[in-house]
Enzyme design. Structure first.
Site, short mmCIF file in Angstrom:
data_model
loop_
_atom_site.label_atom_id
_atom_site.label_comp_id
_atom_site.label_asym_id
_atom_site.label_seq_id
_atom_site.Cartn_x
_atom_site.Cartn_y
_atom_site.Cartn_z
CE LYS A 73 17.96 -25.39 -50.43
NZ LYS A 73 18.73 -25.58 -51.61
CB THR A 75 14.89 -34.02 -54.65
OG1 THR A 75 15.52 -33.69 -55.90
CG2 THR A 75 14.31 -35.42 -54.75
NE ARG A 96 15.15 -20.45 -54.53
CZ ARG A 96 16.45 -20.63 -54.63
NH1 ARG A 96 17.25 -19.60 -54.90
NH2 ARG A 96 16.98 -21.81 -54.46
CE LYS A 107 20.85 -25.68 -58.00
NZ LYS A 107 20.19 -24.56 -57.31
CB ALA A 275 20.28 -18.34 -51.43
CG PHE A 303 23.08 -21.85 -52.41
CD1 PHE A 303 23.45 -22.89 -53.25
CD2 PHE A 303 22.96 -20.59 -52.98
CE1 PHE A 303 23.70 -22.69 -54.60
CE2 PHE A 303 23.21 -20.37 -54.33
CZ PHE A 303 23.58 -21.42 -55.14
CG PHE A 384 23.16 -41.10 -52.22
CD1 PHE A 384 23.52 -40.99 -53.55
CD2 PHE A 384 22.67 -39.98 -51.56
CE1 PHE A 384 23.38 -39.78 -54.22
CE2 PHE A 384 22.54 -38.77 -52.22
CZ PHE A 384 22.90 -38.67 -53.56
CD1 TRP A 412 16.49 -38.24 -57.28
CD2 TRP A 412 16.70 -40.46 -57.29
NE1 TRP A 412 17.03 -38.59 -58.49
CE2 TRP A 412 17.18 -39.95 -58.52
CE3 TRP A 412 16.74 -41.84 -57.07
CZ2 TRP A 412 17.70 -40.77 -59.52
CZ3 TRP A 412 17.25 -42.67 -58.06
CH2 TRP A 412 17.72 -42.13 -59.28
#
Length: 559
Positions: A73, A75, A96, A107, A275, A303, A384, A412
């Site tokens: 998200k 990225t 954030r 994470k 969140a 999230f 991907f 990405w």
């Protein structure tokens, strides 16, 4: 095939002096406070310079229910901002601040990934400009003043059994969830049960993110309930006379932080509430400044859309008057297959049958955004290499049934270039899509009704069970006049339900509310569900074990 790590990519990228980034936005020198060469704070009083300037367009990036397969998200948010810049738009990103807890936990960092990152990523992921440290200090000052008041006569008749204000630390440390302190005799305080939250769950963090200036921050802090008296009346920070000192600690933290992406798109990074246990959005102040300085502002909420996006709309938008012009919902074929019960080891194999099950999770989030909130949406598939044509086609066809277009995102690997198709589609839906913005509930409903509405509309629950002392807590808060505040539900991020094991789009479940907490200073009521914790713990193998720094100060293993 070997890939460079995020930190290697970030360290190899070029970075402009922050004055050049501020120059892109025409920020006057008087409003810029540099923190070294590549970071700066922007004085929020800059808004006074643009009383009549029309706001830019606000794009909210959200996602499906998170999985261990990853969604990307942040990225996507960064890459979309870069793509808009490539299209000649004056784009600004608003994110954030990362918490040290997840950075050292499971994470990892939260500065994007691959060639869609904000930099300097090491600084952003570690101490940055000290905002979270300020939140921690302000929170713990209140705790110290509270216990000091009890120690010196307790003129407010505080019931030590009903103290609800916890200390905090910006670290995942389960050992501190429940403690007993004040031991060692009378000089060392009054023995009592206590505990720690992670700093980003502190109400001070929420106040920081929801304040428009220092005076409003001070007012909000004064309203924070820290305990109840023996008579059952709330005891506030204002009663302890602590709001002035807290505001003094927070005066610089309230100013948004300016950095840049790898492609030199300006980025405001400010505020860091989770969140799942807080409201999950960056600061109102950063968003408002960005909207005055840019044509397009890309922000994210933490999230899945059931958590961050719902709170962005029902809390942040309600309290600020902001509203999104479009929503991007990020998904991956891999994550959707995991929601379709495919083991993580088999996610690289084509499995349209599993996708048929897992895609219901994505469709539920799409329905929430378009039907419940009335907003135009685009689904971004974070592509991907192993994704097959059949899988991608299936996702596209199912989303089109809901009149939502699917766009492949390759930010990405390619940075902004890999997001131009997404940017073009977002611009299209902003210009041509219907925006019938609305909240999920009327704030005039009772606390119970608001929780039940979120559970039914957003999660798909059959109902809500209020267990333990929650019914009494709700009655007490409504009797005190707080029943008209919005609701912040603390819930696992891993499921639409409050059971992390229920993947996909579960049905036939109920939400269990086990605690109701007032966050009167922030302006909402917190409902804790399931077994959610406000102080996370480290995993068996924490990311901290892989982080190092060499004698030159170069950091490795951060992500």
């Amino acid at each position: 095939m070997s890939f460079k790590s995020d930190i290697e990519i970030a360290q190899e990228g070029s970075i402009y002096p922050i004055e050049e980034i501020a120059g892109q936005l025409k920020i006057p020198e008087d409003y810029l406070e540099t923190y070294g060469r590549y970071k700066a704070k922007v004085d929020y009083n800059i808004l006074e310079q643009y009383p009549n300037r029309e706001n830019g367009r606000l794009i909210l990036v959200t996602a499906i229910t998170p999985t261990s397969a990853g969604e990307g998200k942040t990225t996507t948010t960064v890459g979309l901002g870069d793509a808009l810049s490539r299209l000649g738009k004056k784009s600004i990103i608003a994110l954030r601040e990362p918490s040290l807890g997840p950075v050292f936990g499971i994470k990892g960092g939260a500065a994007g990934g691959g060639y869609a990152q904000v930099i300097p990523m090491e600084d952003i992921n570690l101490h940055f400009t000290g905002d979270i440290h300020a939140v921690t200090t302000a929170n713990n000052l209140i705790a110290a003043m509270l216990d000091n008041h009890i120690q010196h006569g307790n003129l407010l008749s505080i019931d030590v059994r009903r103290i609800i204000w916890k200390r905090c630390l910006d670290m995942n440390d389960r050992q501190l969830r429940f403690i007993v302190n004040g031991l060692g005799g009378k000089p060392n305080g009054t023995p009592r049960e206590d505990g720690f939250d992670i700093s980003v769950a502190s109400e001070i963090m929420a106040v920081l993110c929801l304040s428009n200036d220092l005076d409003e921050l001070k007012e909000k802090v004064s309203k924070i309930i820290v305990a109840y008296s023996f008579e059952g009346t709330p005891v506030t920070v204002g009663d302890l006379k602590g709001q002035g000192a807290v505001a003094a600690i927070m005066k610089d933290a309230l100013k948004p932080n300016l950095v840049q992406t790898l492609e030199h798109t300006p980025a405001f990074i400010h505020g860091g509430p989770f969140a799942n246990i807080a409201h999950g959005c960056n600061s109102i102040m950063a968003t408002k400044i960005a909207l005055k300085l840019g044509d397009y502002v890309v922000t994210e909420a933490g999230f899945g859309a059931d958590l961050g996006a719902e709170k962005f709309i029902d809390i942040k938008c309600r309290l600020s008057g902001l509203r999104p012009d479009a929503v991007v919902i990020v998904a991956t074929a891999r994550a959707l297959k995991l929601h379709g019960n495919v083991p993580k080891a088999d996610l690289n194999k084509e499995n349209v049958a599993a996708l048929e099950i897992g895609i219901e999770n994505l469709l539920k989030h799409v329905e929430n955004v378009t039907n419940v909130f009335g907003l135009p949406a685009v689904v971004a598939i974070n592509r991907f290499p192993e994704d097959t044509a059949a899988e991608l086609k299936y996702i596209e066809e199912r989303c089109k049934e809901l009149n939502v277009n699917v766009v492949l995102s390759e930010v990405w690997a390619k940075g902004g270039e890999g997001g131009t198709a997404l940017a073009e589609e977002v611009i299209r839906v902003i210009e041509n899509g219907e925006n019938n913005f609305k909240y999920a509930y009327d704030e005039k409903l009772s606390i119970r009704e608001k929780i039940e509405t979120i559970a039914a509309k957003i999660y798909g629950a059959d109902g809500v069970d209020f267990v333990g002392n929650t019914a009494k807590q709700i009655d007490e808060l409504e009797a005190l006049g707080y029943g008209n505040l919005p609701i912040c539900i603390a819930k696992t991020q891993y499921s639409l339900s409050d059971d992390a094991k229920k993947l996909g789009r579960p049905s036939g479940f109920r939400i269990t509310v086990r605690n109701i907490k007032p966050s009167i200073g922030a302006g909402f009521i917190v409902a804790l569900t399931g077994d959610i914790m406000t102080m996370p713990g480290l995993p068996k193998v924490p990311a901290a074990e892989s982080i190092d720094v060499d004698r030159t100060g170069k950091i490795s293993g951060l992500f």
